[in-house]
Design a protein around this motif. Structure first.
Motif: not given
Length: 783
Positions: A179-207
């Motif tokens: 039983r877990a609390r799930l969220t989408p991969p988080p966006p960058p912490a500031l404009p132009g920052g590292f995009d973990f959601a894009r990184h997760s997309w290519f690893q096929q991590i959806g949550g």
């Protein structure tokens, strides 16, 4: 092609004096002299095309990408035989290859991603990977079978969950329920920052998410996926090796040794990671080109030596090529055993290209081989062009190989070959210093751009640690793998632990020295691109015009101080606000005892040391915040930024005065109707939809606002709530009010002086997709 042939009539031009040379002919002549190194630019141009795909604001059609590729192929064919036109069309073709490959890769890995937080749900899935946590629990990568509130067509291909408790019997391939609390991969912490959601997309991590309870084994009646069965077998072997090594070498030394053998870095504490990072030795903790080269090189050397000891083989057969094949297979086994991390895959491709060059009787260490490896990686994984590891790895290798070729072709190569044992030993340590300086200069722009830090004493740390790693640690790691099937790994693990202890002590000593780490604010993209382009120009070309790259590097360095410096940053649903003080330093509006992740990233991007970051020799991280000039009470804060009044309201009672008196207003609630006086208003929904907002107040009359959503654009990895009219929801006001009041609350803004009531929770209706918006009671209640 005819324009490449120096003997062609098109190329003879003015040799007989029949016509004067044109600028076209001069440029073609210069380029023709550099003909042998043209291929070095192929991965650069392909990478530029792939980067162009990722920076576009809207997702291009796959048909457009295919049409672009076909059109450039036709243009290149039509321009065949024409000098400069042929070069231009070839460049366009390579750009189109990079752009189209990135688009095709995006569609190939397309998988469902959570559109919103699901809250606490039941998850049933197969364990794909287990990464131990140095404190407690583990991080599980799961292949979901079923997730509560999600239909099968919305089920992510892969999710990642942090569990605080584990049970016996967990291993890859086992079906579990948690039983877990799930969220989408988080966006960058500031404009132009590292995009973990894009990184997760290519690893096929959806949550992503976390679980407070331990997972339970829940057998599944259906078959285990075939790919997962193979990966599970490899993971089981890795866990077995890790357990055997951990029993012999517990603690952080054992964790580092395990990371160098199996690639499992979860057992390394954040303090150890930080010490290695500050000392400039963090590259040793990640299995990369150095480890792969040492491991495969040791196998190559030993196998070739063994074959050479048999005259019947050495005199009749190409034992060097045999050794190269065996070493390549050993490198493949090391790749599988190390978990197949992206950096390790890159290293394997590079080492395989070099062994293939041995089979073709070509030099193994050549800049062309580095370019071939880069092209292969960019064609298979075009997203790696934005990966700092890829950029730093190939920059360092390209610089080292380029310097190696210069030394080999110069007179110093023959002089060094005639040195005696003592001079060769001195040359060995000198080569370490030279390699560290060259690699450090090559990766410095990337480290400064992505991580905002520089390691000033990396040469000193590598001078001590690299001989220990190359001579003691990595050969012992190879011995561990050879002896473990026979149960004889104890001496090799102990030797490896001893080397790791020396290396860790070196890292702690160097990291604790004054001035070991420097912090750099975000640099402009133009400065970064100029420095990188100048570096490639300097490394790839061989004639005098290569030194033009120094001018590009100098221009880029001159532009570094002119990076984006936001005056106000707002994130975390309005809870986190940072402002730039009169002395130009970014400070949180209201410092907290526990700094959020977003604020840490903001301060690092501003060139400051992150709070809660303990360095070597410190018992605790110092609190670096100065006292804020903001005036705060229970309902919000007010401060001045570049002559404008900024008001942050945390309570409904502050809205009236803030809308009337402030120039910039931040609400962690919906914007009230009629609040039109302020120059800028940012409310809960602005941040909820747009992420962190950066305000630039260079023109006080018209503040410039840049959000994370605007900087990312509309891409497959940017989640957006569907089925809801954003503007209607922003105008929506709470439907019920609380009658409670807080007698201890007094408004510092003046006004009516009325006692504000706590913000009532507001629950929104279902949007038709089976989930609801979060309650305001979670984020906007008064203190």
């Amino acid at each position: 092609m005819e324009w490449l042939d120096a003997s062609s009539p098109r190329r003879r031009g003015c040799e007989d004096g029949s016509r004067r040379p044109t600028s076209d002919g001069v440029l073609t002549s210069v380029l023709n002299r550099e003909r042998t190194v043209w291929f070095g630019w192929v991965p650069v141009i392909i990478g530029l095309g792939a980067a162009g795909y990722f920076v576009t604001g809207h997702e291009p059609s796959i048909w457009l990408a295919g049409l672009l590729l076909v059109a450039t192929v036709v243009l290149a064919r039509l321009a065949s035989g024409r000098a400069l036109m042929g070069i231009l069309t070839t460049l366009l073709l390579l750009l189109a290859v990079g752009f189209s490959t990135a688009k095709f890769r995006t569609e190939y890995v397309r998988a469902p991603v959570l559109e919103r937080s699901l809250g606490l749900v039941d998850v049933h899935g197969f364990i794909e990977r287990i990464e131990a946590n140095p404190k407690r629990g583990a991080r599980l990568t799961l292949r979901p079978i079923a997730i509560e509130k999600l239909t099968q067509d919305k089920l992510p291909f892969r999710i990642r969950i942090r569990v605080l408790k584990t049970i016996e019997g967990l291993r890859p391939g086992v079906a579990v329920r948690v039983r877990a609390r799930l969220t989408p991969p988080p966006p960058p912490a500031l404009p132009g920052g590292f995009d973990f959601a894009r990184h997760s997309w290519f690893q096929q991590i959806g949550g992503v998410g976390y679980a407070l309870s331990a997972p339970e084994v829940a057998p599944f009646d259906g078959p285990v996926p075939r790919s997962l069965r193979f990966a599970a077998g490899i993971e089981t072997v890795r866990q077995h090796i890790s357990a055997r090594m951990r029993a012999i070498a517990p603690g952080q030394s054992g964790a580092v040794a395990i990371a160098l053998v199996t690639g499992e870095r979860g057992g390394i504490s954040e303090h150890t990671n930080q010490v290695y990072r500050d000392a400039g030795l963090f590259h040793i903790l990640s299995i990369s080109g150095m480890h792969m080269a040492i491991m495969a090189g040791a196998v190559f050397f030993m196998v070739r030596l063994g074959f050479a000891a048999i005259p019947a083989l050495a005199l009749r057969y190409p034992i060097k090529k045999w050794a190269a094949v065996i070493a390549a297979l050993a490198a493949l086994g090391y790749l599988a055993l190390s978990g197949g991390a992206f950096a390790t895959v890159r290293s394997y491709i590079m080492i395989s290209v070099m062994f293939f060059a041995v089979l073709l009787d070509r030099p193994a260490l050549a800049l062309r081989n580095v370019a071939v490896a880069a092209v292969i990686i960019l064609l298979i994984f075009p997203e790696s062009v934005l990966d700092p590891g890829f950029q730093m790895s190939f920059a360092a290798v390209a610089a080292l190989v380029s310097v190696y070729e210069m030394v080999r072709t110069s007179r110093w190569g023959d002089v060094i070959a005639e040195f005696g044992p003592v001079r060769k030993a001195m040359t060995f340590f000198a080569s370490i210093v030279l390699s560290t300086v060259v690699a450090g200069l090559a990766v410095a722009p990337f480290a400064a751009y992505h991580f905002h830090t520089t390691q000033h004493l990396a040469v000193l740390a590598n001078l001590i640690a690299m001989p220990v790693s190359n001579v003691v640690i990595m050969p012992a790691a190879l011995a561990v793998l050879v002896l473990m099937p026979f149960g004889l790994e104890w001496p090799a693990v102990k030797i490896m632990k001893l080397g790791v202890d020396v290396m860790t002590l070196t890292a702690e000593w160097v990291a604790g020295l004054p001035g070991a780490v420097g912090h750099i604010a975000t640099m402009p993209q133009s400065a970064f691109l100029l420095i990188v382009f100048g570096g490639f120009w300097l490394l790839i070309w061989t004639t005098r015009w290569r030194f033009g790259g120094i001018a590009a590097i100098a221009l880029g360095l001159a532009l570094v101080p002119f990076g984006p410096r936001p005056d106000v940053l707002i994130g975390n649903k309005g809870k986190d606000v940072a402002v730039r003080t009169s002395n130009g330093v970014l400070r949180p509006l209201k410092p907290k005892r526990r700094t959020s992740f977003a604020v840490k990233r903001w301060l690092e991007a501003d060139g400051q040391r992150s709070p809660s970051r303990k360095r070597a020799g410190e018992k605790r991280a110092p609190h670096i915040f100065q006292k804020s000039s903001a005036v705060c009470d229970a309902v919000g804060c007010v401060t001045r930024v570049k002559g404008l009044t900024l008001a942050v309201a945390h309570h409904a009672g502050a809205l009236r005065d803030d809308c009337r008196q402030a120039d910039i207003v931040v609400f962690n609630a919906p914007r009230p109707q009629g609040c039109t006086t302020p120059r800028a208003v940012i409310d809960f929904f602005d941040i909820y939809y747009g992420g962190t907002h950066a305000l630039y107040l260079d023109d006080p009359g018209r503040p410039r606002i840049v959000s994370v959503a605007a900087s990312r654009g509309k891409r497959p990895w940017t989640t957006a709530l569907k089925g809801r009219d954003r503007d209607k929801q922003k105008r929506r006001t709470p439907t019920k009010r609380s009658t409670k009041s807080n007698p201890n609350t007094q408004h510092v803004r003046g006004g009516t002086g009325a006692q504000p009531a706590p913000r009532p929770p507001t629950t929104f209706d279902d949007d038709g997709s089976g989930s609801t918006r979060p309650d305001f009671g979670d984020v906007t209640d008064g203190p």
